[in-house]
Design an enzyme around this catalytic site. Structure first.
Site, PDB file in Angstrom:
ATOM      1  N   ASP A 155      -0.379  54.245  71.255  1.00 53.50           N
ATOM      2  CA  ASP A 155       0.653  53.723  70.355  1.00 53.50           C
ATOM      3  C   ASP A 155       1.565  54.879  69.951  1.00 53.50           C
ATOM      4  O   ASP A 155       1.089  55.891  69.422  1.00 53.50           O
ATOM      5  CB  ASP A 155      -0.015  53.105  69.123  1.00 53.50           C
ATOM      6  N   LYS A 159       8.241  55.168  64.182  1.00 51.80           N
ATOM      7  CA  LYS A 159       8.924  55.534  62.945  1.00 51.80           C
ATOM      8  C   LYS A 159       8.441  56.903  62.464  1.00 51.80           C
ATOM      9  O   LYS A 159       7.254  57.198  62.494  1.00 51.80           O
ATOM     10  CB  LYS A 159       8.674  54.475  61.881  1.00 51.80           C
ATOM     11  N   ASP A 191       5.245  55.995  77.949  1.00 54.99           N
ATOM     12  CA  ASP A 191       6.593  55.562  78.316  1.00 54.99           C
ATOM     13  C   ASP A 191       7.562  55.827  77.164  1.00 54.99           C
ATOM     14  O   ASP A 191       8.669  55.292  77.156  1.00 54.99           O
ATOM     15  CB  ASP A 191       6.599  54.078  78.697  1.00 54.99           C
TER      16      ASP A 191
END
Length: 248
Positions: A155, A159, A191
């Site tokens: 993940d 932010k 990615d």
């Protein structure tokens, strides 16, 4: 490790009782009937019975595991952090029967799907752990017992205020360096360009690691099966970045 959102486990919050942020969020969700059956019938065969501490996916103080006993043999050990639905580790376990594979994931539905496919393939060199990966690497497995650690598509916590939740950090590098045998390899892929640059910066500065590639990025790891998730990112124009660092 796809950007999955893990299922809740009892009534615990993953951050409760921990002095470090965790790299995942456990959200509500349900397993399908087939996943429930797979879990009930086969999880004891695949999922390690690791005692938990006060937090839901923690590893209890003093809990430890011997890879030779876990797999019933001596063989190279690969640990994948965040297996998602198991695509990468299942493919690798089928292709390399002489290697032991341990997948770490807190998303129980993903573990159940992995179990279903492992049963269909008749895999005997795959085990799974439903715990926080850094704790497993640092506290459960013996130091120097792992040949490779894989972190694929963690993940990105895009932010800025969430960057502290990113898995790959100086502390994680320290933990992996301890878990790997001398000459062992940490393989990463993402990615998300910003995260790729962050990971490279962290590992370049990490004691005990040296780049295992020439140039700006490592070539795509041939042992990583092309998943729908990776293809989707590439189709959107995202560059897939690989990194590989060897334990010096």
């Amino acid at each position: 490790m796809s950007h999955q959102q893990p299922l809740p486990h009892k009534s615990f919050d993953p951050g409760t009782f921990r002095d470090k942020p965790v790299s995942f969020v456990r959200r509500s969700g349900r397993m399908t009937p087939s996943q429930e059956r797979a879990w009930e019938q086969h999880h004891a065969k695949y999922v390690l019975d690791i005692p938990h501490g006060r937090a839901a996916t923690s590893v209890a103080d003093g809990a430890s595991g011997d890879p030779e006993r876990i797999f019933g043999r001596t063989a190279p050990l690969v640990v994948e952090v965040g297996t998602g639905q198991g695509h990468a580790i299942l493919h690798a376990a089928e292709q390399q029967p002489d290697t032991n594979f341990l997948g770490v994931e807190v998303f129980r539905a993903g573990l159940a799907r992995t179990i279903i496919r492992a049963e269909l393939a008749g895999l005997r060199n795959l085990r799974l752990a439903e715990v926080n990966a850094p704790e497993l690497l640092e506290n459960y497995l013996p130091a120097g017992s792992v040949d490779e650690v894989w972190v694929f598509f963690p993940d990105p916590w895009a932010k800025a205020r969430h960057h502290k939740r990113r898995l790959v950090s100086a502390d994680f590098a320290r933990i992996v360096a301890t878990a790997l045998r001398p000459g062992g390899v940490l393989r990463l892929a993402t990615d998300w360009e910003d995260y790729a640059e962050h990971m490279r910066e962290v590992l370049d500065a990490a004691p005990g690691f040296a780049r295992d590639f020439d140039g700006e990025w490592a070539p795509r790891f041939a042992g990583r099966v092309l998943t729908a998730f990776e293809k989707k990112g590439a189709d959107k124009g995202r560059a897939i970045r690989d990194l590989a660092y060897r334990r010096a």
